[in-house]
Design an enzyme around this catalytic site. Structure first.
Site, short mmCIF file in Angstrom:
data_model
loop_
_atom_site.label_atom_id
_atom_site.label_comp_id
_atom_site.label_asym_id
_atom_site.label_seq_id
_atom_site.Cartn_x
_atom_site.Cartn_y
_atom_site.Cartn_z
N ASN A 71 196.18 11.11 -98.80
CA ASN A 71 194.90 11.78 -98.54
C ASN A 71 193.95 11.67 -99.74
O ASN A 71 194.38 11.56 -100.87
CB ASN A 71 195.11 13.23 -98.12
CG ASN A 71 195.97 13.98 -99.12
OD1 ASN A 71 196.75 13.38 -99.85
ND2 ASN A 71 195.81 15.29 -99.16
N GLU A 145 191.17 10.79 -83.59
CA GLU A 145 192.21 11.72 -83.19
C GLU A 145 192.04 12.05 -81.71
O GLU A 145 190.93 12.08 -81.20
CB GLU A 145 192.13 12.99 -84.04
CG GLU A 145 192.53 12.70 -85.47
CD GLU A 145 192.49 13.94 -86.35
OE1 GLU A 145 192.78 15.04 -85.86
OE2 GLU A 145 192.18 13.78 -87.53
N CYS A 256 186.91 13.56 -91.27
CA CYS A 256 186.37 12.28 -91.73
C CYS A 256 184.86 12.25 -91.93
O CYS A 256 184.38 11.82 -92.97
CB CYS A 256 186.75 11.19 -90.74
SG CYS A 256 188.51 11.15 -90.44
C1 UGA Z 1 186.23 9.54 -86.53
C2 UGA Z 1 185.78 8.16 -86.04
O1 UGA Z 1 185.31 8.25 -84.69
C3 UGA Z 1 186.92 7.17 -86.10
O2 UGA Z 1 186.48 5.88 -85.71
C4 UGA Z 1 187.46 7.13 -87.52
O3 UGA Z 1 188.57 6.25 -87.64
C5 UGA Z 1 187.90 8.53 -87.92
O4 UGA Z 1 186.78 9.42 -87.84
C6 UGA Z 1 188.43 8.46 -89.33
O5 UGA Z 1 187.65 8.18 -90.25
O6 UGA Z 1 189.65 8.60 -89.53
P1 UGA Z 1 187.61 11.59 -85.48
O7 UGA Z 1 187.20 12.33 -86.72
O8 UGA Z 1 189.03 11.63 -85.07
O9 UGA Z 1 187.23 10.03 -85.63
O10 UGA Z 1 186.75 12.17 -84.27
P2 UGA Z 1 185.45 11.73 -83.43
O11 UGA Z 1 185.85 11.41 -82.06
O12 UGA Z 1 184.66 10.72 -84.16
O13 UGA Z 1 184.63 13.09 -83.37
C7 UGA Z 1 184.05 13.68 -84.55
C8 UGA Z 1 183.28 14.94 -84.19
O14 UGA Z 1 182.04 14.64 -83.52
C9 UGA Z 1 184.02 15.89 -83.26
O15 UGA Z 1 183.83 17.23 -83.69
C10 UGA Z 1 183.37 15.66 -81.93
O16 UGA Z 1 183.48 16.73 -81.05
C11 UGA Z 1 181.92 15.42 -82.37
N1 UGA Z 1 181.10 14.69 -81.36
C12 UGA Z 1 181.44 13.43 -80.99
C13 UGA Z 1 179.98 15.30 -80.82
O17 UGA Z 1 179.65 16.44 -81.15
N2 UGA Z 1 179.23 14.61 -79.90
C14 UGA Z 1 179.55 13.36 -79.51
O18 UGA Z 1 178.81 12.79 -78.67
C15 UGA Z 1 180.67 12.76 -80.05
#
Ligand code: UGA
Length: 440
Positions: A71, A145, A256
Site C-alpha cells: 500500500n 472493486e 484510489c
Molecule cells: C477505480 C477505477 O475505476 C479503477 O479503474 C482503478 O483500477 C481503481 O480505482 C484503482 O485505482 O485501484 P474503484 O475505486 O474500485 O476503481 O471504484 P469505481 O468504480 O471507480 O468507483 C469510484 C467511486 O465513484 C465510487 O464511490 C462510485 O460510487 C463513484 N461513482 C462512479 C459515481 O458516483 N458515479 C459514477 O457514475 C461512477
C-alpha cells in the site's frame, strides 16, 4: 495473482504478506476481502499452483518475477503531507528484495505510484553490491472493486511499462507472455515506464473528473427544473462522451480516486505546474462540495434541525458489491450528521464491521449499527441511500414508511429508487440533481 494462477497452471504463484492473519484467511473460504466471484477463482488454483505464506525471504529467493503491491497511503507527515504518497512500505520492500535475492529478477510495480517511482526503486535495487541485476516494470492495475474478477478476466487493456533497453524489453516480453495466456495480444499495451505510471494516475483522474463534472451539473439541476438523469442520458449518447461514469451521486469514494488525484496534484506542484495542479485539485474539491451539499440539503429539508432525530443511512460501502469503506461518502455524511447531533443508524449488507471501525470515535450512543434496513428505519425521521446496493431497490418502502416518524423523508444519494412511488406512499423525496417531491 489468483487470476494468473488460475489461468496459468504452468506457473507457481506464491503470495506473501507480513500479516499472518490475512495469509491465514486466504487459505480458508472466508477470504479477507469481499469480492464477488473471487473465492471460485482462488479455489481453482489454491494448493495447485497458488500458495500463501508469510516467509517473505524464501518467496523472494525462489521467484523469477516479483509483483509488488504494497500500500501507498497518502503521507500524513512531513513534506507533501496530505497529498504525496507514503513510499515507506515500497522502499522497505525493495530493500527486503535485495536482501533475499541471490540472482537476477524482474520486479513488477503493481501498486499505484507517482511517476518516476520505478526509477528510484531501481536505484535501490541495483546498488546491491552483489552483482545482481533487477529490471523494474510498471504494470498498473485497472480493476474496480466489486467487478474485479470480470475486469481481470476481460480487461480493456493490460499496460506494461519498461525501459526501452535490451534488458528492459526482454523483461517486458516475459510479462507479456504471462498475460497472453488469457488476454488477447492487442489488449496488451506496452510503453515506457513513466508513461505507464502516469497513465494509471491520469485514468483515475479522468474517471473521477467525469463524476465531479456530472455532480457539478447536479447542483445546477437542483436549482432549476432540469433533471440530471435526463442531462446525463442526453450527453452520454454522444459517442465522443460515452455514457459510463456519468451518474450523479453523493460523491465518489474509494481508496484510489482521491489519493491518485492528490498524487497527480503533488507531482504537478513539484514540477512547478501550479495551474495544472489547481485544475486537478478542483475535481477533489467538487467532490467535497457534493458531500457537504448533500448533508446541507438533508438538514435544511428537515426544518433546519436534525438534532436528536434518528436518521437511517442505507449503505456505508463506497459503492455496491464491496465491504470497502475507504473514503466512502457515507462516512463523511455520518460525521456531518453527528456534528448536527443526529442519531445515526448505519446499515449495510457487507460493510458493518468496517463502519464500526471507521466510526469508533463517534460520541457514545449516537451511532447505531443495524444490518437489517427495516430495523434501521424503525422510528427514523429520514432514510438516506448512500450506496447503490441492488437490494435497496427492492425493499418494502411502505413497510418502512409505516414504522417511521412523520413527516418521513428519503434522500436518495444514488438516484436508484422509484421516486414517484415513494412520494405516493407519503415520503418527501430528495434525489440528487432533480426537483424534490414534497407533500408540503
Ligand atoms: C477505480 C477505477 O475505476 C479503477 O479503474 C482503478 O483500477 C481503481 O480505482 C484503482 O485505482 O485501484 P474503484 O475505486 O474500485 O476503481 O471504484 P469505481 O468504480 O471507480 O468507483 C469510484 C467511486 O465513484 C465510487 O464511490 C462510485 O460510487 C463513484 N461513482 C462512479 C459515481 O458516483 N458515479 C459514477 O457514475 C461512477
Amino acid at each position: 495473482m489468483a487470476m494468473i494462477a488460475a489461468r496459468c497452471p504452468q506457473y507457481e504463484v506464491m503470495v506473501v504478506d507480513i500479516d499472518g492473519e490475512r495469509i491465514g484467511a486466504w487459505q480458508t473460504d472466508a477470504l479477507p476481502i469481499y469480492e464477488p466471484g473471487l473465492l471460485e477463482v482462488v479455489k481453482q488454483a489454491r494448493g495447485r499452483n497458488l500458495f500463501f505464506s508469510t516467509d517473505i525471504p524464501a518467496a523472494i529467493g525462489g521467484a523469477e518475477v516479483i509483483f509488488v503491491s504494497v500500500n501507498t497511503p497518502t503521507k500524513t507527515f512531513g513534506e507533501g503531507a496530505g497529498k504525496a504518497p507514503n513510499l515507506e512500505f515500497w522502499e522497505k520492500t525493495a530493500r527486503t528484495i535485495v536482501g533475499a535475492s541471490s540472482g537476477d529478477k524482474i520486479v513488477v510495480e503493481k501498486s499505484t505510484l507517482p511517476v518516476r517511482t520505478a526509477h528510484a526503486m531501481e536505484r535501490i535495487l541495483n546498488s546491491n553490491g552483489k552483482g545482481i541485476r533487477f529490471e523494474v516494470l510498471s504494470n498498473p492495475e485497472f480493476l474496480s472493486e466489486g467487478t474485479a474478477v470480470r475486469d481481470l478476466e476481460q480487461p480493456d487493456r493490460v499496460l506494461i511499462g519498461s525501459h526501452e533497453t535490451p534488458a528492459g524489453l526482454a523483461a517486458r516480453a516475459v510479462l507479456v507472455e504471462i498475460y497472453a495466456n488469457w488476454v488477447p495480444r492487442e489488449r496488451i499495451v506496452t510503453s515506457n515506464v513513466w508513461s505507464a505510471e502516469l497513465s494509471k494516475l491520469a485514468s483515475n483522474a479522468f474517471l473521477a473528473q467525469r463524476v465531479s463534472s456530472i455532480n457539478s451539473i447536479s447542483a445546477l439541476c437542483e436549482r432549476t427544473t432540469a433533471d440530471v438523469t435526463e442531462v446525463s442520458r442526453a450527453i452520454g449518447l454522444d459517442s465522443r462522451i460515452g455514457k459510463r461514469f456519468l451518474e450523479a451521486s453523493v460523491g465518489f469514494g474509494g481508496s484510489c480516486f482521491k489519493k491518485d488525484i492528490l498524487n497527480l496534484v503533488y507531482l504537478c506542484e513539484s514540477y512547478g505546474l501550479d495551474e495544472v495542479a489547481r485544475y486537478w485539485e478542483s475535481v477533489v474539491l467538487m467532490n467535497e462540495y457534493q458531500k457537504g451539499r448533500f448533508v446541507h440539503t438533508m438538514v435544511h429539508a428537515m426544518f433546519d434541525t436534525v438534532s436528536g432525530k434518528r436518521i437511517a443511512l442505507l449503505g456505508f460501502a463506497f459503492k455496491k458489491d464491496t465491504a470497502d469503506t475507504r473514503e466512502s461518502a457515507a462516512a463523511v455524511v455520518a460525521r456531518k450528521l453527528l456534528e448536527e447531533r443526529a442519531i445515526v443508524v448505519v446499515s449495510d449488507p457487507k460493510a458493518i464491521a468496517n463502519a464500526r471501525r471507521d466510526l469508533a470515535d463517534a460520541p457514545a450512543g449516537r451511532v447505531v449499527f443495524e444490518e437489517d434496513p427495516y430495523a434501521a428505519a424503525r422510528g427514523a425521521h429520514a432514510i438516506a441511500v448512500l450506496t447503490e446496493w441492488d437490494a435497496y431497490r427492492l425493499l418494502d418502502y411502505r413497510r418502512m414508511f409505516d414504522a417511521m416518524e412523520k413527516p418521513a423523508f428519503v434522500f436518495d444519494g444514488r438516484n436508484i429508487l422509484d421516486h414517484e412511488a415513494l412520494h405516493a406512499i407519503g415520503f418527501n423525496v430528495f434525489p440528487v440533481g432533480k426537483p424534490p417531491l414534497k407533500h408540503f
